[in-house]
Design a protein around this motif. Sequence first.
Motif, short mmCIF file in Angstrom:
data_model
loop_
_atom_site.label_atom_id
_atom_site.label_comp_id
_atom_site.label_asym_id
_atom_site.label_seq_id
_atom_site.Cartn_x
_atom_site.Cartn_y
_atom_site.Cartn_z
N ALA A 111 44.41 40.15 47.77
CA ALA A 111 43.54 40.62 47.14
C ALA A 111 44.07 40.37 45.61
O ALA A 111 43.29 40.03 44.67
N GLY A 112 45.23 40.69 45.31
CA GLY A 112 45.81 40.31 44.10
C GLY A 112 45.10 41.27 43.01
O GLY A 112 45.07 42.40 43.23
N GLY A 113 44.76 40.83 41.89
CA GLY A 113 44.01 41.52 40.79
C GLY A 113 42.65 41.91 41.07
O GLY A 113 42.19 42.64 40.63
N PHE A 114 42.04 40.84 42.20
CA PHE A 114 40.70 41.33 42.52
C PHE A 114 39.90 41.47 41.41
O PHE A 114 38.73 42.32 41.32
N ALA A 115 39.99 40.78 40.37
CA ALA A 115 39.13 40.85 39.29
C ALA A 115 39.27 42.17 38.34
O ALA A 115 38.23 42.46 37.69
N SER A 116 40.21 42.82 38.66
CA SER A 116 40.35 44.11 38.12
C SER A 116 40.77 44.00 36.46
O SER A 116 40.94 42.84 35.96
N ASN A 117 40.75 45.00 35.78
CA ASN A 117 41.18 45.20 34.42
C ASN A 117 42.67 45.68 34.16
O ASN A 117 43.18 46.27 34.96
N PHE A 194 40.28 48.14 44.98
CA PHE A 194 40.68 46.98 46.03
C PHE A 194 41.74 46.19 45.42
O PHE A 194 42.31 45.38 46.25
N ALA A 195 42.30 46.06 44.31
CA ALA A 195 43.24 45.45 43.62
C ALA A 195 44.73 45.70 44.16
O ALA A 195 44.87 47.14 44.73
N GLN A 196 45.38 45.09 44.41
CA GLN A 196 46.84 45.10 45.00
C GLN A 196 48.00 45.00 43.71
O GLN A 196 48.97 44.44 44.35
#
Length: 228
Positions: A111-117, A194-196
Amino acid sequence: MIKRLSAEAFGTFWLVFGGCGAAVLAAGLPDVGIGYLGVALAFGLTVLTMAYAVGPISGGHFNPAVSLGLAIAGRFEYKDLVPYWVAQIVGGALGAAVLYLIASGTAGFVAGGFASNGYDALSPGGYSLVSVLITEVVLTAFFLLIILGSTSAKAPAGFAPIAIGLGLTLIHLISIPVSNTSVNPARSIAAAIFAQNGALGQVWLFIVAPLLGAALGAMIWKLLLDRD
């Protein structure tokens, strides 16, 4: 009211699924990846399409900051703020959940950053908390000016979703390298779940800054620009 809240939930679902989906599934593909420009267009197109599809039902906010700004500008009832916020956050989270189910269906998925800010280490360009705060406040304020201006009584009828969608595209082109672009608390919460990469610990900024920016944009409009 159920129809209005459903429209907001579906619209926010589409914004998160389409915009973050473009970032997670298509942006980084070798040779054929869509890059920042493609992601910016995807976010703009989600708002444009849903504004036409369900905007006549709910007003087409799809964003808690937009709802707050419209209330301050006198275009939305304060009593409806919390129900709209709940619908937007739930819709966004469901969009991220469906995206996660799809993205995790490939071998080696992380997932990694999962398009997070994020800011500092979680900013794509390593920008500081202060830089990200200023960016999110200013861009959300201008997003509200675009929305309020294009939906005013004296604006050309029927073109508001185009202006708003293109405005959001431009906002992403400016700020993806800085914060990965929020201007929308529901979108930020959805991706952070969902970001990790620790994004959930920074999501407070992407709730506070867009709300401040929306309030600022609405007040500027009311005091200086409102022609109606």
